[in-house]
Write an enzyme that holds these catalytic residues in place. Structure first.
Site, PDB file in Angstrom:
ATOM      1  CD  GLU A   1      22.870  51.531  23.744  1.00  0.00           C
ATOM      2  OE1 GLU A   1      23.248  51.204  24.888  1.00  0.00           O
ATOM      3  OE2 GLU A   1      21.749  51.283  23.310  1.00  0.00           O
ATOM      4  CG  HIS A   2      28.628  53.752  23.202  1.00  0.00           C
ATOM      5  ND1 HIS A   2      29.764  53.096  23.625  1.00  0.00           N
ATOM      6  CD2 HIS A   2      28.014  52.921  22.331  1.00  0.00           C
ATOM      7  CE1 HIS A   2      29.845  51.919  23.000  1.00  0.00           C
ATOM      8  NE2 HIS A   2      28.795  51.787  22.219  1.00  0.00           N
TER       9      HIS A   2
ATOM     10  CG  ASP B   1      27.229  53.596  30.262  1.00  0.00           C
ATOM     11  OD1 ASP B   1      27.803  53.951  29.212  1.00  0.00           O
ATOM     12  OD2 ASP B   1      27.266  52.417  30.684  1.00  0.00           O
TER      13      ASP B   1
ATOM     14  CB  SER C   1      24.202  27.915  35.698  1.00  0.00           C
ATOM     15  OG  SER C   1      23.604  28.330  34.474  1.00  0.00           O
TER      16      SER C   1
ATOM     17  CB  ALA D   1      22.125  38.254  23.107  1.00  0.00           C
TER      18      ALA D   1
ATOM     19  CB  SER E   1      26.603  39.415  32.982  1.00  0.00           C
ATOM     20  OG  SER E   1      26.426  40.725  32.506  1.00  0.00           O
TER      21      SER E   1
ATOM     22  CG  ASP F   1      24.127  46.068  31.797  1.00  0.00           C
ATOM     23  OD1 ASP F   1      23.567  46.939  31.108  1.00  0.00           O
ATOM     24  OD2 ASP F   1      25.104  45.406  31.409  1.00  0.00           O
TER      25      ASP F   1
HETATM   26  P1  ADP Z   1      25.455  39.774  28.355  1.00  0.00           P
HETATM   27  O1  ADP Z   1      25.380  40.270  29.740  1.00  0.00           O
HETATM   28  O2  ADP Z   1      25.241  40.842  27.351  1.00  0.00           O
HETATM   29  O3  ADP Z   1      24.583  38.603  28.092  1.00  0.00           O
HETATM   30  P2  ADP Z   1      28.166  39.308  29.154  1.00  0.00           P
HETATM   31  O4  ADP Z   1      29.381  38.944  28.392  1.00  0.00           O
HETATM   32  O5  ADP Z   1      28.173  40.531  29.954  1.00  0.00           O
HETATM   33  O6  ADP Z   1      26.953  39.288  28.115  1.00  0.00           O
HETATM   34  O7  ADP Z   1      27.816  38.126  30.148  1.00  0.00           O
HETATM   35  C1  ADP Z   1      27.721  36.805  29.690  1.00  0.00           C
HETATM   36  C2  ADP Z   1      28.397  35.888  30.695  1.00  0.00           C
HETATM   37  O8  ADP Z   1      27.635  35.863  31.918  1.00  0.00           O
HETATM   38  C3  ADP Z   1      28.425  34.457  30.237  1.00  0.00           C
HETATM   39  O9  ADP Z   1      29.562  34.203  29.429  1.00  0.00           O
HETATM   40  C4  ADP Z   1      28.503  33.700  31.562  1.00  0.00           C
HETATM   41  O10 ADP Z   1      29.816  33.722  32.087  1.00  0.00           O
HETATM   42  C5  ADP Z   1      27.634  34.557  32.460  1.00  0.00           C
HETATM   43  N1  ADP Z   1      26.237  34.088  32.488  1.00  0.00           N
HETATM   44  C6  ADP Z   1      25.160  34.748  32.049  1.00  0.00           C
HETATM   45  N2  ADP Z   1      24.026  34.037  32.240  1.00  0.00           N
HETATM   46  C7  ADP Z   1      24.404  32.879  32.801  1.00  0.00           C
HETATM   47  C8  ADP Z   1      23.696  31.715  33.245  1.00  0.00           C
HETATM   48  N3  ADP Z   1      22.383  31.590  33.121  1.00  0.00           N
HETATM   49  N4  ADP Z   1      24.425  30.728  33.804  1.00  0.00           N
HETATM   50  C9  ADP Z   1      25.750  30.834  33.944  1.00  0.00           C
HETATM   51  N5  ADP Z   1      26.472  31.882  33.521  1.00  0.00           N
HETATM   52  C10 ADP Z   1      25.819  32.907  32.954  1.00  0.00           C
HETATM   53 MG    MG Z   2      26.648  41.747  30.592  1.00  0.00          MG
END
Ligand code: ADP
Ligand code: MG
Length: 359
Positions: free
Chosen positions: A12-13, A15, A46, A101, A106, A153
Site C-alpha cells: 500500500e502506498h 505504487d 448506469s 469503498a 471506477s 486498479d
Molecule cells: P472507488 O473506485 O474506490 O469505488 P472512486 O472515487 O475512484 O472510488 O470512483 C467512484 C466513482 O466512479 C463514482 O463516484 C462514480 O462517478 C463512478 N462509478 C463507479 N461505479 C459506477 C457505476 N456503476 N455507475 C456509474 N458510475 C460509477
Molecule cells: Mg477508484
C-alpha cells in the site's frame, strides 16, 4: 461483459514510489449490456445513476464531461485516441462493486466499458489488447475524470486471473500472476467496507506523496524503491523517516507475501497483513478508527491476519480467516460497529477472481 472490482492484498502506498503491490480481482463486478447501433450517438446508462450520457468520443475529451460519465465515456475518448474505431453503442451498466469503498468501482466501470467497446469492434481480447485497455482506462480516469492514478486498479481489473493475485512492479511496469488458492487451504478472504470516507483528510493522499518524494530527494535517490532500511534510518526528520520506513518495509512485505503464497505458508501471510496494517497505522498514519476496529476485531475473532486496504482514511479492510470462523468474524465486526455507534459495515467476498471478460 463483466469487469471485477479489486482489493489489494498487500503493498500500500508503494505504487507511486516505484514499488510493489499485490492486488486480486474480487467477485463483485460491473456488467455491461451492449447493443451496436446503426448510427450514433453512443448512449451510456448506469443503474447506479439517474442521468444518461449521450455523445460521440470527442464529446468525452478532457474538460468536456464531468461526474460519473467522465469515467465511462472517457474510455471511448481514450480508445479513439489510441486508434481504435468503436461503433456507436447503447450501453447499460450495472455494478455490485460499492462506489467509493476503495474497491475500485471506477476501474471496474472503465474496464466494463472498454471490453464492451472493443468486443463491439470485433476485436479479440488477448493479452496485448488487455494491456492497451489498461492504458486507455488509466487515461480516462486521469485525464478525463481528473483523478490521477498510476494504473494499479486498471491493471488488477483487466489483467488478473482466477485464483491468482497480480504482482505489480512499478519500477519496470511488469506484472506476474501468483497463485492464491485460499479455498483449498480452508481459508476465506473477507472484505469489510467500513462505509466511511473521511473527507476532511482528503489532502492526506497528496501530502503522503509529497513526503515520500521529499524523503527520496534527501536520500539522493530517484524513488524510495532504491532505498534500504539502513538508508532510511539516516533521515533526520522524524516524520519523513517514518513515511519512508513504511514504504521500504512494505516492499519487503510484498516480496515475503509472494514467497509465503508460493510456499502455502498462510500463517506467515496473515502476519504480513497485520504488520502492514501497523505500519500504515503508525508510520504512514493513513488508517482511521473504523479500519482499526475491523482489524482488531477480526484478529480477536480468529483471523490469521487483517489490514486496511487502499489509500486509507476510510474505505475497506481485509481479513484472512479460517472458513469456519468467517461467520463469527463478520458478526463480531457488526457488533463492534453497533457498539461504536457506527453505521453497519458492508461485507464482501475477497476470493481472487478473473479479470474483465467479454461474457
Ligand atoms: P472507488 O473506485 O474506490 O469505488 P472512486 O472515487 O475512484 O472510488 O470512483 C467512484 C466513482 O466512479 C463514482 O463516484 C462514480 O462517478 C463512478 N462509478 C463507479 N461505479 C459506477 C457505476 N456503476 N455507475 C456509474 N458510475 C460509477
Ligand atoms: Mg477508484
Amino acid at each position: 461483459m463483466r469487469a471485477p472490482g479489486r482489493v489489494n492484498l498487500i503493498g500500500e502506498h508503494t505504487d507511486y514510489n516505484a514499488g510493489l503491490c499485490l492486488p486480486v480481482a474480487i467477485p463483485a463486478a460491473t456488467t455491461a449490456r451492449a447493443t451496436v447501433l446503426d448510427q450514433g450517438p453512443t448512449r451510456i446508462a448506469s443503474a447506479q445513476q439517474d442521468d444518461t450520457w449521450s455523445g460521440v468520443a470527442a464529446d468525452a475529451a478532457p474538460g468536456r464531461v464531468d461526474g460519473w460519465a467522465a469515467y465511462a465515456a472517457g474510455v471511448l475518448w481514450a480508445l479513439e485516441q489510441a486508434g481504435y474505431v468503436i461503433p456507436p453503442l447503447d450501453l447499460a451498466l450495472d455494478s455490485t462493486v460499492p462506489l467509493g469503498a476503495g474497491l475500485s468501482s471506477s476501474a471496474s466501470l472503465e474496464a466494463a466499458v472498454a471490453v464492451a467497446a472493443v468486443t463491439a469492434a470485433g476485436l479479440d481480447l488477448d493479452d496485448d489488447l488487455r494491456r492497451a485497455l489498461v492504458e486507455a482506462c488509466r487515461r480516462a480516469e486521469t485525464e478525463v475524470a481528473g483523478a490521477p492514478t498510476g494504473g494499479l486498479d486498471q491493471s488488477a481489473v483487466l489483467l488478473a486471473r482466477d485464483g491468482h493475485a497480480l504482482l505489480l512492479d512499478f519500477a519496470d511496469g511488469s506484472a506476474e500472476h501468483v497463485p492464491v488458492d485460499v479455498g483449498a487451504a480452508g481459508l476465506q478472504l473477507l472484505v469489510v467496507d467500513t462505509r466511511v470516507s473521511h473527507a476532511l483528510t482528503d489532502g492526506g493522499y497528496g501530502s503522503r506523496r509529497d513526503q515520500c518524494e521529499e524523503a527520496a530527494r534527501r536520500l539522493g535517490v530517484g524513488s524510495l524503491r532504491e532505498s534500504t532500511p539502513a538508508d532510511v534510518a539516516t533521515l533526520d526528520d522524524d516524520l519523513l523517516r517514518r513515511r519512508a520506513t513504511h514504504v521500504v518495509s512494505e516492499n519487503t512485505r510484498v516480496e515475503k507475501a509472494v514467497h509465503a503464497l508460493r510456499a502455502g505458508d498462510w500463517a506467515e501471510l496473515g502476519r504480513l497483513f497485520t504488520a502492514s496494517h501497523l505500519s500504515l497505522r503508525d508510520d504512514f498514519e493513513v488508517s482511521c478508527a473504523e479500519l482499526d476496529l475491523v482489524v482488531d476485531t477480526a484478529l480477536q475473532t480468529g483471523a490469521l491476519g487483517a489490514r486496511m486496504t487502499g489509500g486509507g482514511f476510510g474505505g475497506s479492510a481485509i481479513a484472512l480467516v479460517p472458513a469456519e470462523r468467517a461467520d463469527a468474524v463478520r458478526r463480531a465486526v457488526d457488533v463492534a460497529f453497533v457498539r461504536g455507534g457506527l453505521a453497519a459495515p458492508g461485507h464482501l467476498d475477497g476470493t481472487p477472481s478473473a479479470g474483465a471478460a467479454p461474457v
